[in-house]
Design an enzyme around this catalytic site. Structure first.
Site, PDB file in Angstrom:
ATOM      1  N   TRP A  55      54.125 -24.635  53.714  1.00  0.00           N
ATOM      2  CA  TRP A  55      55.541 -24.811  54.101  1.00  0.00           C
ATOM      3  C   TRP A  55      55.846 -23.962  55.338  1.00  0.00           C
ATOM      4  O   TRP A  55      55.411 -22.813  55.439  1.00  0.00           O
ATOM      5  CB  TRP A  55      56.457 -24.344  52.963  1.00  0.00           C
ATOM      6  CG  TRP A  55      56.951 -25.417  52.053  1.00  0.00           C
ATOM      7  CD1 TRP A  55      58.187 -25.975  52.057  1.00  0.00           C
ATOM      8  CD2 TRP A  55      56.243 -26.079  50.986  1.00  0.00           C
ATOM      9  NE1 TRP A  55      58.291 -26.931  51.075  1.00  0.00           N
ATOM     10  CE2 TRP A  55      57.119 -27.014  50.409  1.00  0.00           C
ATOM     11  CE3 TRP A  55      54.943 -25.971  50.477  1.00  0.00           C
ATOM     12  CZ2 TRP A  55      56.742 -27.838  49.328  1.00  0.00           C
ATOM     13  CZ3 TRP A  55      54.570 -26.781  49.426  1.00  0.00           C
ATOM     14  CH2 TRP A  55      55.454 -27.699  48.865  1.00  0.00           C
ATOM     15  N   TRP A  61      58.645 -22.306  56.792  1.00  0.00           N
ATOM     16  CA  TRP A  61      59.211 -20.952  56.836  1.00  0.00           C
ATOM     17  C   TRP A  61      58.538 -20.011  55.853  1.00  0.00           C
ATOM     18  O   TRP A  61      58.447 -18.813  56.106  1.00  0.00           O
ATOM     19  CB  TRP A  61      60.739 -20.949  56.784  1.00  0.00           C
ATOM     20  CG  TRP A  61      61.476 -21.192  55.497  1.00  0.00           C
ATOM     21  CD1 TRP A  61      61.106 -21.988  54.460  1.00  0.00           C
ATOM     22  CD2 TRP A  61      62.759 -20.636  55.148  1.00  0.00           C
ATOM     23  NE1 TRP A  61      62.090 -21.985  53.503  1.00  0.00           N
ATOM     24  CE2 TRP A  61      63.120 -21.160  53.884  1.00  0.00           C
ATOM     25  CE3 TRP A  61      63.656 -19.758  55.775  1.00  0.00           C
ATOM     26  CZ2 TRP A  61      64.310 -20.845  53.232  1.00  0.00           C
ATOM     27  CZ3 TRP A  61      64.846 -19.436  55.123  1.00  0.00           C
ATOM     28  CH2 TRP A  61      65.156 -19.968  53.880  1.00  0.00           C
ATOM     29  N   GLN A  90      62.051 -27.004  59.118  1.00  0.00           N
ATOM     30  CA  GLN A  90      62.633 -25.903  58.341  1.00  0.00           C
ATOM     31  C   GLN A  90      63.077 -24.795  59.297  1.00  0.00           C
ATOM     32  O   GLN A  90      62.766 -24.849  60.481  1.00  0.00           O
ATOM     33  CB  GLN A  90      61.610 -25.367  57.324  1.00  0.00           C
ATOM     34  CG  GLN A  90      61.934 -25.816  55.913  1.00  0.00           C
ATOM     35  CD  GLN A  90      61.024 -25.232  54.868  1.00  0.00           C
ATOM     36  OE1 GLN A  90      59.932 -24.755  55.155  1.00  0.00           O
ATOM     37  NE2 GLN A  90      61.468 -25.282  53.619  1.00  0.00           N
ATOM     38  N   ASP A 129      67.875 -25.549  49.488  1.00  0.00           N
ATOM     39  CA  ASP A 129      67.797 -26.965  49.124  1.00  0.00           C
ATOM     40  C   ASP A 129      68.989 -27.554  48.372  1.00  0.00           C
ATOM     41  O   ASP A 129      69.442 -28.638  48.691  1.00  0.00           O
ATOM     42  CB  ASP A 129      66.552 -27.201  48.254  1.00  0.00           C
ATOM     43  CG  ASP A 129      65.265 -26.919  48.994  1.00  0.00           C
ATOM     44  OD1 ASP A 129      65.311 -26.538  50.179  1.00  0.00           O
ATOM     45  OD2 ASP A 129      64.194 -27.082  48.375  1.00  0.00           O
ATOM     46  N   ARG A 186      66.221 -26.105  38.350  1.00  0.00           N
ATOM     47  CA  ARG A 186      65.907 -27.007  39.466  1.00  0.00           C
ATOM     48  C   ARG A 186      67.050 -27.987  39.743  1.00  0.00           C
ATOM     49  O   ARG A 186      67.943 -28.141  38.926  1.00  0.00           O
ATOM     50  CB  ARG A 186      64.617 -27.804  39.147  1.00  0.00           C
ATOM     51  CG  ARG A 186      63.343 -26.980  39.026  1.00  0.00           C
ATOM     52  CD  ARG A 186      62.839 -26.481  40.366  1.00  0.00           C
ATOM     53  NE  ARG A 186      62.567 -27.548  41.319  1.00  0.00           N
ATOM     54  CZ  ARG A 186      62.195 -27.351  42.590  1.00  0.00           C
ATOM     55  NH1 ARG A 186      62.029 -26.124  43.047  1.00  0.00           N
ATOM     56  NH2 ARG A 186      61.989 -28.360  43.388  1.00  0.00           N
ATOM     57  N   TRP A 200      69.221 -22.535  44.502  1.00  0.00           N
ATOM     58  CA  TRP A 200      70.063 -21.962  45.570  1.00  0.00           C
ATOM     59  C   TRP A 200      71.547 -21.992  45.229  1.00  0.00           C
ATOM     60  O   TRP A 200      72.394 -21.902  46.108  1.00  0.00           O
ATOM     61  CB  TRP A 200      69.803 -22.699  46.888  1.00  0.00           C
ATOM     62  CG  TRP A 200      68.477 -22.316  47.499  1.00  0.00           C
ATOM     63  CD1 TRP A 200      67.302 -22.986  47.381  1.00  0.00           C
ATOM     64  CD2 TRP A 200      68.188 -21.154  48.299  1.00  0.00           C
ATOM     65  NE1 TRP A 200      66.294 -22.318  48.053  1.00  0.00           N
ATOM     66  CE2 TRP A 200      66.814 -21.198  48.628  1.00  0.00           C
ATOM     67  CE3 TRP A 200      68.961 -20.080  48.770  1.00  0.00           C
ATOM     68  CZ2 TRP A 200      66.183 -20.219  49.410  1.00  0.00           C
ATOM     69  CZ3 TRP A 200      68.329 -19.102  49.551  1.00  0.00           C
ATOM     70  CH2 TRP A 200      66.967 -19.176  49.858  1.00  0.00           C
ATOM     71  N   GLU A 217      60.129 -16.558  42.240  1.00  0.00           N
ATOM     72  CA  GLU A 217      60.712 -17.258  43.395  1.00  0.00           C
ATOM     73  C   GLU A 217      62.173 -16.832  43.601  1.00  0.00           C
ATOM     74  O   GLU A 217      62.611 -16.618  44.720  1.00  0.00           O
ATOM     75  CB  GLU A 217      60.618 -18.776  43.146  1.00  0.00           C
ATOM     76  CG  GLU A 217      61.025 -19.650  44.292  1.00  0.00           C
ATOM     77  CD  GLU A 217      60.932 -21.142  43.954  1.00  0.00           C
ATOM     78  OE1 GLU A 217      60.611 -21.480  42.794  1.00  0.00           O
ATOM     79  OE2 GLU A 217      61.188 -21.965  44.846  1.00  0.00           O
TER      80      GLU A 217
HETATM   81  C1  DGY Z   1      60.992 -28.506  46.938  1.00  0.00           C
HETATM   82  O1  DGY Z   1      60.165 -29.354  46.637  1.00  0.00           O
HETATM   83  O2  DGY Z   1      61.914 -28.145  46.188  1.00  0.00           O
HETATM   84  C2  DGY Z   1      60.882 -27.854  48.246  1.00  0.00           C
HETATM   85  O3  DGY Z   1      61.659 -26.712  48.305  1.00  0.00           O
HETATM   86  C3  DGY Z   1      61.235 -28.787  49.342  1.00  0.00           C
HETATM   87  O4  DGY Z   1      61.042 -28.100  50.532  1.00  0.00           O
END
Ligand code: DGY
Length: 435
Positions: free
Chosen positions: A34, A36, A108, A170, A202, A359, A402
């Site tokens: 990825w 960033w 990104q 996201d 998620r 987020w 994370e």
């Molecule tokens: C995800 O799959 O959630 C990633 O963060 C997308 O960049």
């Protein structure tokens, strides 16, 4: 017993893939490179393995397109443990995409410029590191040129993002305002993220419908930037994204000066920089909220919400001291009372706040690292120290997750780490904070 630093190094080394010379953000959930993540990971490596730091950046920049664009995911390997994969994204539809690498057709936050500068700061062999930087820096410059020439239709010095995945934040509640303007079809697809991580942590299925729909529109137009600017229902000037670009401009100017020559590039960077900083303050600072907010270009309106992105401009020296003082006051009032760890990713006083969900509220180490450095630059040393101590404490108690719950009461049994575990940038930036 391993020290925290040793644990962090072990995580980075395990996530480094020698066959491709890049580092995954974490096992299972994010099995590719990825944009960033890769940049921030290189900062951690620079402290103890400069070769890996350089490889990380080199691999990332090898995937650059001929127009200067750098994709947000580079699919170095085939695996169906991730959705949506290369076959969904089809970045090859763009005539200037890189035929050697499978990737997405979105980008990104442009961290690479300031990452090169950080690597130089950390390096104990500045001569050798500057040589490395010299071999890569023009690619980063080309990336900035791509942004200013293709992502700024009104020539304001502020670039747009056309997808929430470009923001890096996201599923921020800020995007809810945009989802209200859309009504995508219900796609039939199999999520993979929710087989690795609790779905409570998620984005929802309906949110994914929106994410996929924007990609379908971009694909139908072969990822053409002009068409996207005209048609994408998501078109946003994001303060975090633009602050990263501005911070990186500043670093490129400093690095080109160290290298010597390159007058025209320095001149161009300064021109971009001045315009960007002026527009950023004029357009994105919200007097009422006392911090920076996102601007929805598609619907011509400010998205008036506070998030950790609202304070990220401190890292890029964007606010004057008066604005900075206002911002810090707001941050301490709403995000920094004694029941909370700094810094929640979304306004804890909002009804959209959710301290478990990605987020929509949790604390993220990458934003804390930026905030720590930004606060220090402005002389807010005590608050900077608190951000640093909070960050180290939550990692020490829960592990290298994370993201983390921002509510202190949730940390009693050390189960307040969410999302992926053994997460690379959590480890990388902890190393930087400890040194
Ligand atoms: C995800 O799959 O959630 C990633 O963060 C997308 O960049």
């Amino acid at each position: 017993k391993k020290t925290l630093q040793q644990k962090a190094e072990h995580i980075l080394d395990s996530n480094f893939k020698t066959e491709g010379e890049f580092t995954i953000p974490c096992e299972n959930l994010y099995p590719f490179q990825w944009f960033w993540d890769s940049g921030l990971i290189a900062i951690g490596f620079a402290h103890y393995d400069m070769q890996k730091a350089e490889k990380e950046i080199k691999t990332l920049l090898k995937a650059q397109w001929s127009n200067g664009f750098i994709p947000h995911i580079i699919f170095h390997t085939e695996t169906d443990s991730y959705f949506p994969g290369a076959n969904f994204h089809r970045s090859d539809l763009h005539p200037e995409s890189n035929p050697k690498y499978k990737s997405t057709g979105m980008t990104q936050p442009p961290v690479t410029g300031f990452v090169l500068k950080e690597i130089y700061r950390i390096s104990e062999d500045k001569g050798a590191t500057l040589k490395f930087i010299e071999s890569q820096i023009d690619k980063v410059y080309d990336n900035h040129r791509y942004f200013y020439e293709n992502r700024d239709p009104q020539n304001e010095g502020l670039v747009y993002i056309y997808h929430n995945w470009e923001s890096g934040t996201d599923n921020s509640p800020i995007w809810d305002d945009i989802w209200k303007t859309m009504n995508p079809p219900e796609y039939d697809f199999e999520r993979r993220d929710t087989t690795h991580v609790d779905p409570e942590e998620r984005p929802s299925k309906r949110e994914y419908d929106h994410y996929l729909h924007i990609i379908e529109i971009a694909k139908a137009n072969n990822y053409n930037d002009e068409k996207i600017a005209e048609l994408s229902p998501f078109l946003v000037q994001d303060p975090l994204f633009n602050a990263m670009l501005i911070k990186s401009n500043e670093s490129l100017i400093e690095l080109y000066k160290l290298i010597g020559g390159h007058e025209n590039k320095i001149k161009q960077l300064k021109k971009w920089q001045q315009k960007s900083i002026t527009s950023f303050n004029d357009k994105l600072f919200d007097e009422e909220l006392g911090a920076y907010v996102h601007y929805d270009l598609r619907n011509e309106r400010a998205l008036k919400h506070l998030s950790s992105s609202s304070f990220a401009p401190l890292f890029a020296n964007i606010p004057d001291t008066e604005k900075a003082e206002t911002m810090v006051k707001v941050m301490m009032e709403k995000f920094g009372n004694e029941n909370q760890y700094l810094c929640a990713s979304f306004d804890p006083t909002s009804e959209r706040f959710n301290p478990k969900k990605y987020w929509r509220g949790p604390v993220w180490v990458n934003l804390n690292w930026m905030l720590y450095n930004g606060l220090k630059q402005y002389g807010f040393n005590d608050i900077a120290e608190r951000v640093k101590t909070d960050t180290i404490t939550i990692i020490e108690n829960n592990g290298f997750y994370e993201y983390f719950d921002s509510r202190k009461e949730m940390h009693k049994d050390n189960k307040a780490g969410y999302g992926g575990n053994n997460f690379s940038w959590t480890a990388a930036l902890l190393i930087d904070l400890l040194n």
